[in-house]
Design an enzyme around this catalytic site. Structure first.
Site, PDB file in Angstrom:
ATOM      1  N   SER A   1       0.941  -1.175   0.028  1.00 48.99           N
ATOM      2  CA  SER A   1      -0.023  -0.061   0.134  1.00 48.99           C
ATOM      3  C   SER A   1       0.734   1.213   0.035  1.00 48.99           C
ATOM      4  CB  SER A   1      -0.974   0.014   1.421  1.00 48.99           C
ATOM      5  OG  SER A   1      -1.425   1.128   1.417  1.00 48.99           O
TER       6      SER A   1
ATOM      7  N   TYR B   1      -2.052  -0.941  10.507  1.00 45.46           N
ATOM      8  CA  TYR B   1      -1.980  -1.124   8.960  1.00 45.46           C
ATOM      9  C   TYR B   1      -0.713  -0.585   8.177  1.00 45.46           C
ATOM     10  CZ  TYR B   1      -3.838  -1.178   4.264  1.00 45.46           C
ATOM     11  OH  TYR B   1      -3.775  -1.642   2.922  1.00 45.46           O
TER      12      TYR B   1
ATOM     13  N   LYS C   1       2.056  -2.842   6.196  1.00 50.75           N
ATOM     14  CA  LYS C   1       2.351  -2.712   4.795  1.00 50.75           C
ATOM     15  C   LYS C   1       3.865  -2.390   4.418  1.00 50.75           C
ATOM     16  CE  LYS C   1      -1.509  -3.916   3.155  1.00 50.75           C
ATOM     17  NZ  LYS C   1      -1.663  -5.207   2.413  1.00 50.75           N
TER      18      LYS C   1
END
Length: 249
Positions: free
Chosen positions: A140, A153, A157
């Site tokens: 991401s 998150y 990533k």
């Protein structure tokens, strides 16, 4: 040439029932590959299988939690297809402020988003037994930025992107390529189900130089490129697919 290449390949796509994963499954099928895909959403897998009626014998869907590598490998053994392409797409992305984020929530996201990807990648390398293998991790742009309320998150990533580069170097001698795609904001089922209204969608899209969200299909294309014959000398690369977002912040 591309069609001939994929016609002799089998891909495993995790989290393939919805969103970007579903788009990747459909694109690989369109290119002629056989595709096995797993997800925890059984009903969505059934819908995916039903919609692929024009690809007899080339799509196998099974319910599995990517945290259980043995479960995934056992399902592949039952299907009986060797895996040439692994797409680690399954992920969790709950929005939680850092001061409210519990250790258990943090650990869960890291486990699903990066640790599971590593365990499955290693299992596929061991399973390949020296055969060519292409691994594409769906990371991401959050790996490169600091979006608030997404510490867990973002960290997962960033770790996945670093893991991609490390494994690319370490496994190159085995004939294994490892790359990543770093999508920007992509409009998927999750956004729609989150109740985002048109005004909010327009405001968020305006932050992007292209003034819109990506479509899942626009992420699937770069994934298939990295997995395919036009990228056979590409490894350790993190391909940013964000409409220029990271250049504008």
């Amino acid at each position: 040439m591309t069609g001939d290449y994929f016609a002799t390949r089998t891909a495993l796509v995790t989290g393939g029932a919805r969103g970007i994963g579903r788009a990747i499954v459909r694109r690989l099928l369109a290119e002629g590959a056989r595709v096995a895909t797993c997800d925890v959403r059984e009903r969505d897998l059934e819908l995916l299988q039903a919609a692929a009626g024009d690809t007899p014998g080339r799509l196998a869907c099974f319910t599995a939690d990517v945290r259980d590598t043995e479960q995934v490998v056992a399902a592949l053994d039952r299907i009986g297809w060797p895996v040439d392409i692994l797409v680690n797409n399954a992920a969790l992305a709950p929005r939680i402020p850092s001061l409210e984020l519990s250790p258990a929530q943090f650990d869960l996201v890291l486990d699903v988003n990066v640790a599971s990807a590593f365990r499955l990648a290693r299992a596929m390398v061991e399973r390949a037994r020296g055969a060519e293998l292409s691994i594409v991790n769906v990371a991401s742009v959050n790996a490169l930025t600091g979006q608030p309320e997404m510490a867990h998150y973002n960290a997962s990533k960033a770790a996945l992107l670093s893991l991609t580069r490390t494994l690319a170097v370490e496994w190159a001698c085995l004939g294994v390529r490892v790359n990543a795609v770093c999508p920007g904001s992509t409009w998927t089922d999750a956004w729609e189900e989150g109740g985002w209204d048109a005004e909010t969608k327009e405001r968020l899209a305006a932050k992007n130089p292209l003034r819109r969200f990506a479509r899942p299909e626009e992420i699937a294309g770069p994934v298939v490129f990295l997995a395919g014959p036009d990228a056979t000398f590409v490894t350790g690369h993190g391909l940013v697919v964000d409409g220029g977002l990271t250049l504008a912040v």
